[in-house]
Motif scaffolding. Sequence first.
Motif, short mmCIF file in Angstrom:
data_model
loop_
_atom_site.label_atom_id
_atom_site.label_comp_id
_atom_site.label_asym_id
_atom_site.label_seq_id
_atom_site.Cartn_x
_atom_site.Cartn_y
_atom_site.Cartn_z
N SER A 210 0.83 -1.20 0.00
CA SER A 210 0.00 0.00 0.00
C SER A 210 0.86 1.25 0.00
CB SER A 210 -0.91 0.00 1.24
OG SER A 210 -1.69 1.17 1.29
N SER A 211 1.94 1.23 0.77
CA SER A 211 2.79 2.42 0.87
C SER A 211 3.48 2.72 -0.45
CB SER A 211 3.84 2.23 1.98
OG SER A 211 4.80 1.27 1.61
N GLN A 212 3.66 1.70 -1.29
CA GLN A 212 4.30 1.91 -2.59
C GLN A 212 3.31 2.41 -3.64
OE1 GLN A 212 6.02 -1.90 -3.34
NE2 GLN A 212 7.49 -1.74 -1.66
N LEU A 213 2.07 1.90 -3.61
CA LEU A 213 1.09 2.22 -4.64
C LEU A 213 0.22 3.42 -4.30
CD1 LEU A 213 -0.19 -1.34 -5.65
CD2 LEU A 213 1.60 0.02 -6.73
N ALA A 214 -0.16 3.56 -3.05
CA ALA A 214 -1.14 4.57 -2.65
C ALA A 214 -0.70 6.01 -2.92
CB ALA A 214 -1.52 4.38 -1.19
N PRO A 215 0.53 6.41 -2.53
CA PRO A 215 0.90 7.82 -2.73
C PRO A 215 0.83 8.25 -4.19
CG PRO A 215 2.45 6.76 -1.25
CD PRO A 215 1.60 5.68 -1.83
N ALA A 216 1.36 7.45 -5.09
CA ALA A 216 1.33 7.81 -6.51
C ALA A 216 -0.10 7.86 -7.04
CB ALA A 216 2.16 6.82 -7.33
N ALA A 217 -0.94 6.90 -6.61
CA ALA A 217 -2.33 6.88 -7.05
C ALA A 217 -3.08 8.11 -6.55
CB ALA A 217 -3.02 5.61 -6.57
N LEU A 218 -2.83 8.50 -5.31
CA LEU A 218 -3.50 9.67 -4.75
C LEU A 218 -3.06 10.95 -5.45
CD1 LEU A 218 -3.35 8.77 -0.94
CD2 LEU A 218 -5.42 9.00 -2.31
N GLU B 201 11.24 13.72 0.72
CA GLU B 201 11.92 13.33 -0.52
C GLU B 201 11.09 12.35 -1.37
OE1 GLU B 201 14.53 14.26 -2.14
OE2 GLU B 201 15.29 15.73 -0.72
N PRO B 202 10.48 11.31 -0.77
CA PRO B 202 9.66 10.42 -1.60
C PRO B 202 8.48 11.15 -2.26
CG PRO B 202 10.21 9.34 0.46
CD PRO B 202 10.64 10.77 0.60
N ALA B 203 7.82 12.04 -1.51
CA ALA B 203 6.69 12.79 -2.08
C ALA B 203 7.17 13.71 -3.20
CB ALA B 203 6.00 13.60 -0.99
N LYS B 204 8.33 14.30 -3.02
CA LYS B 204 8.90 15.17 -4.06
C LYS B 204 9.11 14.38 -5.35
CE LYS B 204 13.20 17.85 -4.79
NZ LYS B 204 13.94 16.93 -5.63
N VAL C 77 16.41 23.75 4.64
CA VAL C 77 15.24 23.10 4.04
C VAL C 77 14.83 21.95 4.94
CG1 VAL C 77 14.36 21.79 2.08
CG2 VAL C 77 15.90 23.73 1.69
N THR C 78 13.60 21.99 5.45
CA THR C 78 13.08 20.89 6.27
C THR C 78 12.04 20.07 5.50
OG1 THR C 78 11.41 22.37 7.23
CG2 THR C 78 13.50 22.13 8.41
N SER C 79 11.43 20.66 4.48
CA SER C 79 10.50 19.97 3.59
C SER C 79 10.47 20.75 2.29
CB SER C 79 9.10 19.87 4.21
OG SER C 79 8.59 21.17 4.47
N TRP C 80 9.91 20.14 1.26
CA TRP C 80 9.94 20.76 -0.06
C TRP C 80 8.60 21.38 -0.41
CZ3 TRP C 80 14.45 21.46 -2.29
CH2 TRP C 80 15.51 20.61 -1.98
#
Length: 387
Positions: free
Chosen positions: A110-118, A137-140, A336-339
């Motif tokens: 789920s953690s691999q597929l859900a973010p990109a799908a959302l 970084e992963p969300a970026k 930088v603490t987040s992007w």
Amino acid sequence: MSEVRHFTRNDVAEISDLFAEVFLHDQPTDIDDLRSHFEAVYFDTPFRDDDCPSLVYANSSGRITAFLGVLPRSMRFKDERIKAAIAGNLMIRGAKAGAHASTGDAAAHSSQLAPAALVKAFFRCPYDIALTDSANEPAKRIWERAGGQTLRLYSFRWLKVLKPVSFGLDVLERRGRLRPLVRMAGPLGPLLDRTTGSLVSMAEPSVPKGCMIEQLEAGEIIDQLENSRLFDLAPSYTEESFGWIMTMAKARRRCGELRARRVRDSNGQCLGWMIYAGAAGEVGQVLQLYAQPATIDRVFDCLLADAAEAGVSALSGKVDPLFVDVFSKRQCHLRVTSWSLAQSERQDLLRPFLVGNALFSELESEGWTRFLNASLKGEFERIEGAV
């Protein structure tokens, strides 16, 4: 079969539990207050737009395994009114904040597929521009692969230490190091700060000559942002929407008093304003700082003086690219603490962010919601009459 669907009021309890699981771990939490806060932020809001809803990722049995919060906002681009969608609060079941599930289990899948799908579903919503300022970084990488851009100029934060001893004690307590001893030493912080300041010639911030700090009126900020052309892209408020955001920003018991101050000169002219929250002995958060290039030095010095008088140990806020030299001159720490990220089919809307000509403070992002700092039981007040 997993699917992405709209977030509804019926999901609030499950999403609140998911937030507590991902971000609060086993800390005692007033879950009823947290649920009330989620419902107010995402449903009982003057910004609500059913065309740009928050999204959930549900598995084949209907259980929600991931969530992407979306906050619609009205903005002004030059003389045009545009629709912005602010993304935040991305959470995945089984993955703690700042960590990722191990490979080979359901949570990892789920953690691999859900973010990109959302994110892909979010990018299909009918907005003019999508923004976030809390991406790791992963969300970026997900945003960039889906067609988004990284806004490096808007990804920096500044930190100005006002009371070094109190600041150090606050950092140690937050990190859990020697917490009982730190709490015992806490009352000595102000005295030690005065002594340390004298020894290292660290002058207490003061209000510049000829400046006056007063309570900020909602009508003034609305008029200034509508009529000023300092920024090509800026937020657009009504009295209702600005009042609602201020009410919501006050809904945290632990963040200290929310202060909205304007600065005037001896002729009565408004030089700018600052909106920030901070408790004595703790790090304050600047939600919005506004001034003209000719007045930013005085307004920033007034901000520091006002916070120091309130006993705030340090201040932190987003770096406005127009004023980066001001933070540098006052020896602020930048990092930088987040992007910050953006996505739009219109290049003219992206340009202000690429050249530093957009106002994108924490009032325009998700900073005012303060979800990510929720960590204690009773953290959120119940919102009565917020709308």
